[in-house]
Write a protein that holds these residues in place. Structure first.
Motif, PDB file in Angstrom:
ATOM      1  N   ARG A 106      32.180 -10.083 -12.797  1.00 27.82           N
ATOM      2  CA  ARG A 106      31.412 -11.376 -12.020  1.00 27.82           C
ATOM      3  C   ARG A 106      30.324 -11.443 -11.268  1.00 27.82           C
ATOM      4  O   ARG A 106      30.434 -10.076  -9.963  1.00 27.82           O
ATOM      5  N   VAL A 107      29.590 -11.908 -10.896  1.00 28.32           N
ATOM      6  CA  VAL A 107      28.168 -11.165  -9.911  1.00 28.32           C
ATOM      7  C   VAL A 107      29.286 -12.199  -8.450  1.00 28.32           C
ATOM      8  O   VAL A 107      29.837 -13.333  -8.574  1.00 28.32           O
ATOM      9  N   THR A 108      29.019 -10.752  -7.940  1.00 26.39           N
ATOM     10  CA  THR A 108      29.419 -11.562  -6.365  1.00 26.39           C
ATOM     11  C   THR A 108      28.572 -12.305  -5.172  1.00 26.39           C
ATOM     12  O   THR A 108      27.877 -12.587  -5.829  1.00 26.39           O
ATOM     13  N   PHE A 109      29.575 -12.891  -4.307  1.00 24.31           N
ATOM     14  CA  PHE A 109      28.563 -13.535  -3.440  1.00 24.31           C
ATOM     15  C   PHE A 109      27.442 -12.673  -2.966  1.00 24.31           C
ATOM     16  O   PHE A 109      26.360 -13.469  -2.595  1.00 24.31           O
ATOM     17  N   GLY A 110      28.042 -11.611  -2.359  1.00 25.63           N
ATOM     18  CA  GLY A 110      27.363 -10.307  -2.136  1.00 25.63           C
ATOM     19  C   GLY A 110      25.707  -9.895  -3.072  1.00 25.63           C
ATOM     20  O   GLY A 110      24.796 -10.354  -2.714  1.00 25.63           O
ATOM     21  N   GLU A 111      25.948 -10.324  -4.264  1.00 25.85           N
ATOM     22  CA  GLU A 111      24.847 -10.296  -5.149  1.00 25.85           C
ATOM     23  C   GLU A 111      23.735 -10.961  -4.995  1.00 25.85           C
ATOM     24  O   GLU A 111      23.128 -11.937  -5.420  1.00 25.85           O
TER      25      GLU A 111
END
Lengths: 486, 62
Positions: A106-111
């Motif tokens: 999953r694309v993280t919040f940071g990314e």
């Protein structure tokens, strides 16, 4: 290099990087510690050290290599260095695909946040929020407003200065020496007060914000975000580094311009640093002066920003040259670590204070000497006319004289005048614009000359002087005619 | 060390070389990246010693 992983550079069929590499390999006659192909790649990237090496070892090959490089440039729209980097990155990805299995994650919040900071539509509002809360509210409102009011207004003006003035006037019978220490421009009452009570808290708050931004990994994203805009003014995202450092100290930032790829970029960024990038202390004082006057702040920021872009754009048009290329590794965004932020702030503040403290004391001595010899009055009289012409009171002349000695010293002088209510809102905005755009300080002027030569260094100074007073005059005229801020 | 702007890894000697030509080199506490010239603040010795002492006493540093 393993033959399986040798990159075959693609490109226009009639003349690709591969073709140019083959020709350069044929031209090179001497032996080198690395392969001829690697030498060829470095030559196509215009590596100065390798060019120098070839010039030394086989000067007869140089004209041929230069002709190949120039011919190759005609067949590509992007700079060759950029094209080579793209192909190498693609090859690296292909190798990785063969040897690594990537799990779908999953694309993280940071990314997600990282992408948002670099996209023009979302990146610019994020940048605006950082500037508003970080610089305007924290550095300007709290640091340069509340904290400076307490240290400068309460501690120094009400307690320290009166005690020291009484002490030294009682101890020293000579008026001239009293003036040197505790007079209007005294080493303690002016030099020490400016350094400790005004500049020190402002730069501390500025470097605190700067360290948070640096430690979070936002700076490379800022470079990517403004790369497109900078290309319009003949620069690239790489120029973000001297520009950002210019907010700390424009003199050091001018030296950093030597890392820019082309002479055109170096000249444009040197000029913009001298013209429209205020140093940290100057910026902090200006934010403090315009605090609580949002309209005045908008006009100041709008005019300085517009001049930055306009002059950059015009200079880029007048100075034709190569299009700069830019790419950089973007590290992951992370939450700043308190210990890192405090350490970075401490080291930067120490560095800045060590530099300004002796200079502020020396400035007070010079002004004292100038007062004794009346030279100070002559210089102030010279500046009086242009200062009055832009609608400012004659006493503002000394601010510009201080400003040429040190930018932050000039800003501190303006703070003193404004504190006594001597300026209207229009005059305050005009003074802030003129002082931001005004001549670089002596140290920056000398750095300009050292880096760009006498002709360009002097040319930039005269141009900046003309623009500073020209723009201040126009802003004063327009604001008075429209009745804004009156 | 690693540049906090461009991610370039370099050693002390390379950093010193990047400062050549600067008049403030002797009294400056900052470290310049040889790749992009970004100036970074190194950890002062007294903070390193303080951390070492804490590490010896408590085992880990947070």
């Amino acid at each position: 290099m393993n033959a399986d992983h040798k990159i075959t550079y693609k490109g226009p069929v009639e003349y690709s990087i591969e073709t140019a590499l083959e020709k350069i390999e044929e031209l090179l006659q001497q032996g080198y510690t690395i392969s001829k192909r690697s030498i060829g790649l470095l030559l196509l990237r215009e590596d100065t050290e390798i060019k120098e090496l070839i010039r030394e070892k086989e000067p007869e090959s140089v004209p041929g290599i230069e002709a190949i490089t120039e011919e190759l440039k005609l067949h590509y729209t992007n700079p060759i260095e950029y094209e080579i980097a793209l192909e190498q990155k693609d090859e690296a990805s292909r190798i990785l695909e063969k040897v690594m299995k990537m799990e779908d994650k999953r694309v993280t919040f940071g990314e997600k946040l990282s992408r948002l900071t670099m996209h023009p539509l979302t990146g610019l509002p994020i940048l605006f929020l950082i500037l508003y809360w970080g610089l305007y509210k924290f550095v300007g409102d709290f640091g340069a407003g509340t904290v400076v009011d307490f240290i400068e207004g309460t501690l120094f003006e009400e307690h320290i200065n009166p005690v020291l003035t009484t002490f030294f006037t009682g101890l020293i019978p000579w008026k001239a020496v009293q003036d040197l220490l505790v007079g209007e421009y005294g080493m303690i009452t002016l030099g020490l007060r400016y350094a400790v009570a005004l500049i020190l808290p402002i730069v501390t708050f500025f470097f605190l914000v700067f360290s948070v931004i640096e430690d979070s990994g936002y700076l490379p994203r800022l470079a990517m975000l403004i790369d497109r805009t900078f290309k319009k003014i003949g620069l690239s995202g790489r120029a973000v580094i001297p520009m950002v450092l210019g907010f700390g100290c424009a003199t050091m930032a001018t030296m950093v311009t030597r890392t820019l790829q082309t002479k055109r970029e170096r000249v444009i960024s040197t000029m913009l640093l001298a013209l429209a990038v205020p140093c940290s202390a100057q910026l902090g004082v200006i934010l403090a002066l315009l605090e609580g006057r949002p309209m005045a702040m908008l006009i100041w920021a709008g005019v300085v920003g517009m001049i930055f872009l306009l002059i950059g754009f015009l200079t880029a048009m007048l100075m034709p040259g190569e299009k700069p290329s830019f790419y950089m590794e973007v590290p992951p965004l992370r939450l700043p670590k308190l210990s890192n932020v405090l350490t970075k702030t401490y080291v930067r503040v120490k560095w800045y204070f060590k530099e300004i403290m002796p200079l502020f004391i020396v400035a007070s001595v010079f002004i004292w000497l100038g007062n004794l010899t009346r030279l100070f009055d002559v210089l102030i009289n010279l500046l009086k006319k242009p200062v009055e012409l832009v609608g400012l009171p004659a006493e503002a002349s000394k601010v510009f004289l201080f400003g040429f000695f040190r930018r932050d010293y000039g800003a501190a002088g303006l703070y003193d005048i404004s504190k006594h209510g001597a300026l209207t809102d229009v005059q305050l905005v005009v003074a802030c614009i003129a002082l931001t755009l005004f001549l670089p300080c002596i140290a920056q002027f000398l750095m300009n000359v050292k880096e760009r030569g006498w002709k360009t260094g002097l040319g930039i100074s005269f141009f900046v002087l003309f623009i500073a007073f020209g723009v201040a005059y126009a802003v004063n005229f327009v604001l008075n005619a429209l009745g804004v801020l009156s | 060390m690693k540049c906090s702007l461009c991610g370039f890894e370099f050693n002390e000697h390379e950093a010193e070389a990047a400062c050549s030509g600067c008049g403030l080199v002797k009294k400056c506490d900052l470290i310049k990246c040889p790749n992009c010239s970004f100036e970074m603040a190194p950890e002062p010795d007294w903070i390193k010693k303080l951390k070492d002492r804490r590490r010896k006493k408590h085992g880990v540093i947070r």
